[in-house]
Design a protein around this motif. Structure first.
Motif, PDB file in Angstrom:
ATOM      1  N   ALA A  33       8.117  -4.433  20.328  1.00 57.58           N
ATOM      2  CA  ALA A  33       8.834  -3.419  19.548  1.00 57.58           C
ATOM      3  C   ALA A  33       8.470  -3.567  18.071  1.00 57.58           C
ATOM      4  CB  ALA A  33      10.343  -3.563  19.736  1.00 57.58           C
ATOM      5  N   ARG A  34       8.554  -2.451  17.350  1.00 57.69           N
ATOM      6  CA  ARG A  34       8.150  -2.465  15.944  1.00 57.69           C
ATOM      7  C   ARG A  34       8.903  -1.401  15.170  1.00 57.69           C
ATOM      8  NH1 ARG A  34       2.057  -1.036  13.909  1.00 57.69           N
ATOM      9  NH2 ARG A  34       2.215  -1.768  11.770  1.00 57.69           N
ATOM     10  N   LEU A  35       9.338  -1.749  13.976  1.00 54.51           N
ATOM     11  CA  LEU A  35       9.985  -0.803  13.069  1.00 54.51           C
ATOM     12  C   LEU A  35       9.217  -0.749  11.760  1.00 54.51           C
ATOM     13  CD1 LEU A  35      13.765  -1.799  13.446  1.00 54.51           C
ATOM     14  CD2 LEU A  35      12.651   0.247  14.375  1.00 54.51           C
ATOM     15  N   LEU A  36       8.979   0.451  11.265  1.00 54.73           N
ATOM     16  CA  LEU A  36       8.420   0.674   9.935  1.00 54.73           C
ATOM     17  C   LEU A  36       9.460   1.432   9.138  1.00 54.73           C
ATOM     18  CD1 LEU A  36       4.804   1.868  10.883  1.00 54.73           C
ATOM     19  CD2 LEU A  36       5.595  -0.453  10.448  1.00 54.73           C
ATOM     20  N   ILE A  37       9.900   0.851   8.018  1.00 53.00           N
ATOM     21  CA  ILE A  37      11.001   1.417   7.237  1.00 53.00           C
ATOM     22  C   ILE A  37      10.633   1.392   5.755  1.00 53.00           C
ATOM     23  CG2 ILE A  37      13.463   1.270   6.714  1.00 53.00           C
ATOM     24  CD1 ILE A  37      13.658  -0.682   9.133  1.00 53.00           C
ATOM     25  N   TYR A  38      10.692   2.540   5.115  1.00 51.88           N
ATOM     26  CA  TYR A  38      10.594   2.567   3.653  1.00 51.88           C
ATOM     27  C   TYR A  38      11.989   2.336   3.087  1.00 51.88           C
ATOM     28  CZ  TYR A  38       5.800   4.309   3.701  1.00 51.88           C
ATOM     29  OH  TYR A  38       4.452   4.434   3.877  1.00 51.88           O
ATOM     30  N   HIS A  39      12.153   1.257   2.328  1.00 50.95           N
ATOM     31  CA  HIS A  39      13.468   0.929   1.778  1.00 50.95           C
ATOM     32  C   HIS A  39      13.277   0.218   0.443  1.00 50.95           C
ATOM     33  CE1 HIS A  39      17.576  -0.506   1.436  1.00 50.95           C
ATOM     34  NE2 HIS A  39      17.894   0.287   2.446  1.00 50.95           N
ATOM     35  N   PRO A  40      14.060   0.582  -0.570  1.00 51.52           N
ATOM     36  CA  PRO A  40      13.853   0.000  -1.901  1.00 51.52           C
ATOM     37  C   PRO A  40      14.315  -1.444  -2.029  1.00 51.52           C
ATOM     38  CG  PRO A  40      15.750   1.466  -1.912  1.00 51.52           C
ATOM     39  CD  PRO A  40      15.104   1.626  -0.576  1.00 51.52           C
ATOM     40  N   ASP A  41      15.127  -1.931  -1.107  1.00 48.63           N
ATOM     41  CA  ASP A  41      15.744  -3.250  -1.238  1.00 48.63           C
ATOM     42  C   ASP A  41      15.394  -4.092  -0.016  1.00 48.63           C
ATOM     43  OD1 ASP A  41      17.507  -5.464  -1.190  1.00 48.63           O
ATOM     44  OD2 ASP A  41      19.003  -4.365  -2.352  1.00 48.63           O
ATOM     45  N   ARG A  42      14.555  -5.099  -0.202  1.00 47.22           N
ATOM     46  CA  ARG A  42      14.121  -5.927   0.925  1.00 47.22           C
ATOM     47  C   ARG A  42      15.307  -6.607   1.604  1.00 47.22           C
ATOM     48  NH1 ARG A  42       9.885  -8.871   3.123  1.00 47.22           N
ATOM     49  NH2 ARG A  42      10.476 -10.952   3.832  1.00 47.22           N
TER      50      ARG A  42
ATOM     51  N   ASP B  64       0.837  -1.191   0.000  1.00 48.26           N
ATOM     52  CA  ASP B  64       0.000   0.000   0.000  1.00 48.26           C
ATOM     53  C   ASP B  64       0.877   1.246   0.000  1.00 48.26           C
ATOM     54  OD1 ASP B  64      -2.048   1.752   0.162  1.00 48.26           O
ATOM     55  OD2 ASP B  64      -2.484   1.399   2.286  1.00 48.26           O
ATOM     56  N   ARG B  65       1.286   1.703  -1.197  1.00 48.62           N
ATOM     57  CA  ARG B  65       2.201   2.828  -1.323  1.00 48.62           C
ATOM     58  C   ARG B  65       2.074   3.407  -2.723  1.00 48.62           C
ATOM     59  NH1 ARG B  65       4.924  -1.874  -2.289  1.00 48.62           N
ATOM     60  NH2 ARG B  65       6.353  -1.881  -4.063  1.00 48.62           N
ATOM     61  N   PRO B  66       2.561   4.624  -2.934  1.00 54.19           N
ATOM     62  CA  PRO B  66       2.589   5.173  -4.287  1.00 54.19           C
ATOM     63  C   PRO B  66       3.427   4.292  -5.199  1.00 54.19           C
ATOM     64  CG  PRO B  66       2.954   6.895  -2.655  1.00 54.19           C
ATOM     65  CD  PRO B  66       2.979   5.592  -1.922  1.00 54.19           C
ATOM     66  N   ALA B  67       3.096   4.311  -6.499  1.00 55.21           N
ATOM     67  CA  ALA B  67       3.747   3.397  -7.444  1.00 55.21           C
ATOM     68  C   ALA B  67       5.252   3.602  -7.504  1.00 55.21           C
ATOM     69  CB  ALA B  67       3.133   3.585  -8.833  1.00 55.21           C
ATOM     70  N   ASP B  68       5.717   4.844  -7.324  1.00 59.46           N
ATOM     71  CA  ASP B  68       7.139   5.111  -7.440  1.00 59.46           C
ATOM     72  C   ASP B  68       7.859   5.142  -6.096  1.00 59.46           C
ATOM     73  OD1 ASP B  68       5.910   7.354  -6.519  1.00 59.46           O
ATOM     74  OD2 ASP B  68       7.040   8.769  -7.767  1.00 59.46           O
ATOM     75  N   ALA B  69       7.178   4.733  -5.016  1.00 62.06           N
ATOM     76  CA  ALA B  69       7.762   4.813  -3.677  1.00 62.06           C
ATOM     77  C   ALA B  69       8.419   3.495  -3.287  1.00 62.06           C
ATOM     78  CB  ALA B  69       6.686   5.163  -2.648  1.00 62.06           C
ATOM     79  N   ALA B  70       9.378   3.580  -2.374  1.00 60.86           N
ATOM     80  CA  ALA B  70       9.997   2.378  -1.833  1.00 60.86           C
ATOM     81  C   ALA B  70       8.967   1.617  -1.010  1.00 60.86           C
ATOM     82  CB  ALA B  70      11.187   2.761  -0.964  1.00 60.86           C
ATOM     83  N   PRO B  71       9.068   0.276  -0.972  1.00 59.11           N
ATOM     84  CA  PRO B  71       8.111  -0.504  -0.176  1.00 59.11           C
ATOM     85  C   PRO B  71       8.288  -0.259   1.319  1.00 59.11           C
ATOM     86  CG  PRO B  71       9.845  -1.916  -1.034  1.00 59.11           C
ATOM     87  CD  PRO B  71      10.025  -0.575  -1.691  1.00 59.11           C
ATOM     88  N   LEU B  72       7.191  -0.433   2.038  1.00 58.02           N
ATOM     89  CA  LEU B  72       7.211  -0.288   3.489  1.00 58.02           C
ATOM     90  C   LEU B  72       7.556  -1.636   4.110  1.00 58.02           C
ATOM     91  CD1 LEU B  72       6.679   1.285   6.107  1.00 58.02           C
ATOM     92  CD2 LEU B  72       4.260   0.645   5.904  1.00 58.02           C
ATOM     93  N   CYS B  73       8.705  -1.716   4.754  1.00 61.53           N
ATOM     94  CA  CYS B  73       9.151  -2.936   5.416  1.00 61.53           C
ATOM     95  C   CYS B  73       8.857  -2.824   6.911  1.00 61.53           C
ATOM     96  CB  CYS B  73      10.644  -3.144   5.210  1.00 61.53           C
ATOM     97  SG  CYS B  73      11.115  -3.318   3.475  1.00 61.53           S
ATOM     98  N   GLN B  74       8.282  -3.875   7.458  1.00 60.92           N
ATOM     99  CA  GLN B  74       7.901  -3.870   8.863  1.00 60.92           C
ATOM    100  C   GLN B  74       8.607  -5.005   9.603  1.00 60.92           C
ATOM    101  OE1 GLN B  74       3.701  -3.157   9.707  1.00 60.92           O
ATOM    102  NE2 GLN B  74       3.297  -3.246   7.518  1.00 60.92           N
TER     103      GLN B  74
END
Length: 352
Positions: free
Chosen positions: A64-73, A44-54
């Motif tokens: 504990a929880r981390l939410l990170i937008y990063h292009p490389d899983r 669930d992100r804009p088409a040109d955005a990095a994926p949201l990794c949780q």
């Protein structure tokens, strides 16, 4: 889950409640992001955005929880592994529920030779805040926790009015932040029976360390939630929206009192409702060092600051201290602000 203040000792083993009775209630909730697997990239992100990794795990005994937008899983997974290793390293210093931690050994032996830089530095910061707050912030309140836990959890039918006043006074005499000698070579407690807890600052410190690793590795859109009440944001969502956080209503913790936008800063909350010793909430884990009783000037204190360490420690301090002293304390912290809820439900904003 054992409460982070509860050490693995004779008192803890006598607890009659189930372990879940000692769990902390969540003071803040991240809104607009679905719960993830240990490391899950969302769609669930804009088409040109990095994926949201949780990532989800634990930190000092709390979820504990981390939410990170990063292009490389794969790269995100490697960075998160570094964060998890840092949490584990800091738990070996700060965690009271680990008998092998530096803090547990200090409490057991009354002294600790060659402490880690993290522990000696953090205790030095604690002493500075204790002095600024006139002792309202005091890491030596662990004897009070031990006393109240033994009273309410160590017997089948505890007296509802709490521990005997003489016992409270005896424990209170062991509470003295000036009785902790801190140096890079050694940490020592002045009297037998003294004990420390870093529950009012360590989660914030862990949060800062983790976000520092993420920033070091180029992560510029992050939300780190390293406990039930400590959050730090780097940047915004991929689409430019701020991160949105819901603050629990201290009178009805399952509902939100307010929702807030957060970006490039930290938000930490302290509230007696987080861990109570009995159903009414009259007796809780945030003690007034001057009286030995659970503090009653507020029912919640949330602090906004650049650093989660600062926000965590100040939320504890502002909860405990007298309302007329709060502005003077915050004057030492420019740019910091607080939202404090009084027992009648009134919310007051205070700024540095």
């Amino acid at each position: 889950m054992r409460h982070p203040n509860a050490p693995e000792n004779a008192t803890a083993r006598q607890v009659m409640r189930t372990p879940s009775a000692l769990s902390r209630r969540r003071a803040m909730t991240i809104l607009g992001a679905a719960a993830g697997l240990p490391l899950l990239c969302g769609r669930d992100r804009p088409a040109d955005a990095a994926p949201l990794c949780q990532w989800t795990g634990t930190s000092l005994g709390s979820p504990a929880r981390l939410l990170i937008y990063h292009p490389d899983r794969a790269a995100a997974g490697w960075i998160v592994a570094r964060c998890a290793a840092e949490i584990e390293r800091l738990e070996r210093a700060f965690a009271l529920y680990r008998t092998d931690s530096e803090l547990s050994r200090l409490n057991r032996d009354g002294r600790l030779e060659s402490p880690s830089h993290d522990l000696s530095m953090l205790l030095a910061r604690c002493q500075s805040l204790s002095e600024l707050s006139g002792g309202a912030f005091d890491v030596t309140v662990q004897p009070l926790w031990n006393l109240y836990a033994a009273h309410f959890f160590g017997q089948a039918s505890p007296a509802p009015d709490g521990p005997d006043p003489a016992a409270i006074e005896g424990a209170r005499r062991l509470v003295d932040w000036q009785g902790v000698d801190v140096s890079p070579r050694r940490i020592a407690l002045a009297r037998p029976g003294m004990g420390l807890t870093l529950n009012g600052i360590a989660q914030g410190y862990v949060t800062d360390r983790v976000t520092g690793i993420l920033r070091q590795h180029g992560c510029d859109r992050v939300l780190a939630n390293m406990g039930c009440s400590e959050i730090r944001a780097i940047g915004r969502h991929a689409d430019g929206r701020p991160w949105r956080v819901g603050l629990a209503d201290p009178r009805e913790p399952e509902t939100f009192a307010v929702t807030l936008d957060l970006c490039d800063g930290a938000l930490c909350t302290s509230g007696g409702y987080g861990t109570t010793f009995e159903p009414t909430g009259r007796f809780h884990h945030l003690f007034d060092p001057a009286t030995g009783a659970s503090a009653g000037h507020a029912i919640a204190a949330s602090v906004f600051a650049a650093s989660a360490t600062t926000a965590d420690a100040l939320s504890t301090t502002l909860y405990v201290m007298s309302p007329d002293l709060r502005p003077g304390l915050l004057a030492h912290f420019p740019g910091v602000s607080a939202l404090i809820t009084s027992p009648d439900g009134t919310a007051l904003r205070v700024s540095g």
